[in-house]
Design an enzyme around this catalytic site. Structure first.
Site, PDB file in Angstrom:
ATOM      1  N   HIS A 117       0.847  -1.204   0.000  1.00 45.08           N
ATOM      2  CA  HIS A 117       0.000   0.000   0.000  1.00 45.08           C
ATOM      3  C   HIS A 117       0.883   1.256   0.000  1.00 45.08           C
ATOM      4  CE1 HIS A 117      -2.755  -2.987   2.124  1.00 45.08           C
ATOM      5  NE2 HIS A 117      -3.461  -2.639   1.077  1.00 45.08           N
TER       6      HIS A 117
ATOM      7  N   GLN B 120     -17.851  -7.514  -1.853  1.00 45.88           N
ATOM      8  CA  GLN B 120     -16.908  -8.219  -2.729  1.00 45.88           C
ATOM      9  C   GLN B 120     -16.421  -9.534  -2.130  1.00 45.88           C
ATOM     10  OE1 GLN B 120     -14.099  -4.810  -2.626  1.00 45.88           O
ATOM     11  NE2 GLN B 120     -12.491  -6.351  -2.551  1.00 45.88           N
TER      12      GLN B 120
ATOM     13  N   ASP C  12      -3.349  -7.498  -7.762  1.00 50.02           N
ATOM     14  CA  ASP C  12      -4.714  -7.861  -8.140  1.00 50.02           C
ATOM     15  C   ASP C  12      -4.876  -7.523  -9.625  1.00 50.02           C
ATOM     16  OD1 ASP C  12      -6.172  -8.437  -5.388  1.00 50.02           O
ATOM     17  OD2 ASP C  12      -4.799  -6.777  -5.095  1.00 50.02           O
TER      18      ASP C  12
ATOM     19  N   MET D 160       3.335  -9.221  -0.652  1.00 46.05           N
ATOM     20  CA  MET D 160       2.737  -8.660   0.576  1.00 46.05           C
ATOM     21  C   MET D 160       1.232  -8.629   0.437  1.00 46.05           C
ATOM     22  SD  MET D 160       5.235  -5.698   1.858  1.00 46.05           S
ATOM     23  CE  MET D 160       6.964  -6.050   2.121  1.00 46.05           C
ATOM     24  N   SER D 161       0.561  -8.941   1.532  1.00 47.15           N
ATOM     25  CA  SER D 161      -0.896  -8.973   1.533  1.00 47.15           C
ATOM     26  C   SER D 161      -1.390  -8.815   2.959  1.00 47.15           C
ATOM     27  CB  SER D 161      -1.364 -10.324   0.969  1.00 47.15           C
ATOM     28  OG  SER D 161      -2.724 -10.543   1.294  1.00 47.15           O
TER      29      SER D 161
ATOM     30  N   ARG E  63      -3.738 -10.334   4.165  1.00 43.07           N
ATOM     31  CA  ARG E  63      -4.077 -11.679   4.640  1.00 43.07           C
ATOM     32  C   ARG E  63      -2.866 -12.419   5.212  1.00 43.07           C
ATOM     33  NH1 ARG E  63      -7.833 -11.232   0.310  1.00 43.07           N
ATOM     34  NH2 ARG E  63      -9.938 -11.788   0.987  1.00 43.07           N
TER      35      ARG E  63
HETATM   36  P1  AMP Z   1      -6.308  -4.300  -0.487  1.00 44.60           P
HETATM   37  O1  AMP Z   1      -6.218  -3.442   0.736  1.00 44.60           O
HETATM   38  O2  AMP Z   1      -5.722  -5.661  -0.319  1.00 44.60           O
HETATM   39  O3  AMP Z   1      -7.689  -4.294  -1.086  1.00 44.60           O
HETATM   40  O4  AMP Z   1      -5.380  -3.614  -1.547  1.00 44.60           O
HETATM   41  C1  AMP Z   1      -5.493  -2.245  -1.875  1.00 44.60           C
HETATM   42  C2  AMP Z   1      -4.629  -1.969  -3.062  1.00 44.60           C
HETATM   43  O5  AMP Z   1      -3.283  -2.277  -2.742  1.00 44.60           O
HETATM   44  C3  AMP Z   1      -5.007  -2.832  -4.284  1.00 44.60           C
HETATM   45  O6  AMP Z   1      -4.928  -2.028  -5.452  1.00 44.60           O
HETATM   46  C4  AMP Z   1      -3.948  -3.903  -4.259  1.00 44.60           C
HETATM   47  O7  AMP Z   1      -3.674  -4.436  -5.541  1.00 44.60           O
HETATM   48  C5  AMP Z   1      -2.761  -3.131  -3.724  1.00 44.60           C
HETATM   49  N1  AMP Z   1      -1.793  -4.075  -3.157  1.00 44.60           N
HETATM   50  C6  AMP Z   1      -2.042  -5.034  -2.222  1.00 44.60           C
HETATM   51  N2  AMP Z   1      -0.921  -5.751  -1.987  1.00 44.60           N
HETATM   52  C7  AMP Z   1       0.043  -5.229  -2.794  1.00 44.60           C
HETATM   53  C8  AMP Z   1       1.417  -5.536  -3.014  1.00 44.60           C
HETATM   54  N3  AMP Z   1       2.031  -6.530  -2.385  1.00 44.60           N
HETATM   55  N4  AMP Z   1       2.104  -4.791  -3.907  1.00 44.60           N
HETATM   56  C9  AMP Z   1       1.486  -3.789  -4.582  1.00 44.60           C
HETATM   57  N5  AMP Z   1       0.200  -3.438  -4.420  1.00 44.60           N
HETATM   58  C10 AMP Z   1      -0.517  -4.153  -3.531  1.00 44.60           C
END
Ligand code: AMP
Length: 283
Positions: free
Chosen positions: A37, A61, A150, A184-185, A187
């Protein structure tokens, strides 16, 4: 940094900035923020006068109620993190503010949802499409930043903005990884140490795919070899492993030598669903 929870207030604050000629960059997130992020936020700050990070866990979603309930919720930690990133506005609406009435409008993304996340998470992209529309309408940003982690989501949002003539530029940025290669995630917070080590094999298989293709192996040989590799990883349950054309998200013709290709994977480690991909472009 200002924390805003009302859709009306964020619109008013950003309208005031816009009339002064200031540009706005939006980073939509579901919180539990990490360096992936942070890279989107850095770009939003670098390219716009005002940066907005939305934090909203969009129930619509989630096709799986348990996944929704277990999704990490750490708003105080996120706010502290966003202060260190120099963000101007954190927009964190409550569900009742985002959806005062259950929406009846549905967006159908046609063939872009036939495979991968669209196939395995029924209704996922319809929920994403709705919330991204709402966020873009509430904030009217010049640019909105998405991660290529994503990939299918990024391509669908880009296409939706094009089809609806929404005046926001959709920017896609590279995947940020742990030293192990694990993407990175949010989760990942739910993984044990052992789970993290198992999950690092996801990226190892993607890299192996790239190497096999570079050695001249066909897509079907590569897919077979790497699927076999994933099946041997104890504690990893493969959901899909697809080689697709990133422009239309259709399976890559196996007889054709790969030009621009995305290798996309989803699977479970310790009951947690993880996704990753490798986007290969000709040099
Ligand atoms: P999320 O909070 O998981 O819904 O992600 C929010 C945004 O951050 C989305 O556009 C994701 O694709 C992006 N994102 C999540 N993980 C990563 C990562 N490891 N590297 C780059 N962007 C990320």
């Amino acid at each position: 940094m200002q924390l805003v929870s009302s859709p009306q207030l964020i619109s008013e604050l950003l309208n005031a900035a816009r009339v002064k000629g200031l540009t706005i960059g939006l980073v939509p997130t579901m919180g539990a923020l990490h360096q992936g992020h942070a890279s989107l936020i850095a770009a939003a700050k670098g390219e716009n006068a005002i940066s907005v990070v939305s934090v909203f866990i969009n129930r619509l979603q989630f096709n799986n109620q348990e996944d929704f309930e277990k999704y990490p919720r750490v708003l105080d930690e996120d706010i502290a993190f966003l202060k260190t990133q120099g963000v101007d506005y954190v927009y964190a609406p409550a569900e009742s503010e985002m959806y005062p009435d259950p929406p009846i409008t549905q967006i159908n993304f046609g063939s872009m949802t036939n495979l991968m996340e669209g196939k395995y998470r029924i209704g996922h992209f319809e929920g994403v499409g709705l919330v991204v529309n709402k966020l873009l309408n509430q904030t009217l940003p010049n640019r909105a930043y998405f991660g290529l982690k994503d990939l299918q989501q990024f391509l669908i949002v880009k296409r939706m903005v094009h089809d609806f003539s929404i005046a926001t530029e959709i920017v896609g940025l590279p995947i940020i990884r742990e030293a192990s290669g694990l993407a990175m995630s949010s989760r990942n917070r739910r993984l044990t140490r052992q789970g993290e080590a198992t999950a690092a094999n996801i990226y190892a298989g993607l890299v192996k795919s790239k190497d096999l293709l570079a050695e001249g192996k066909s897509i079907s040989e590569t897919k077979r070899w790497v699927t076999n590799f994933y099946e041997q990883v104890v504690g990893f349950d493969l959901e899909y492993f697809e080689f697709v054309n990133p422009t239309d998200l259709c399976p890559y013709p196996e007889e054709q030598s790969p030009n621009e290709l995305a290798i996309c994977i989803a699977g479970y480690v310790e009951g947690i669903r993880l996704i990753d991909n490798l986007y290969l472009r000709p040099d």
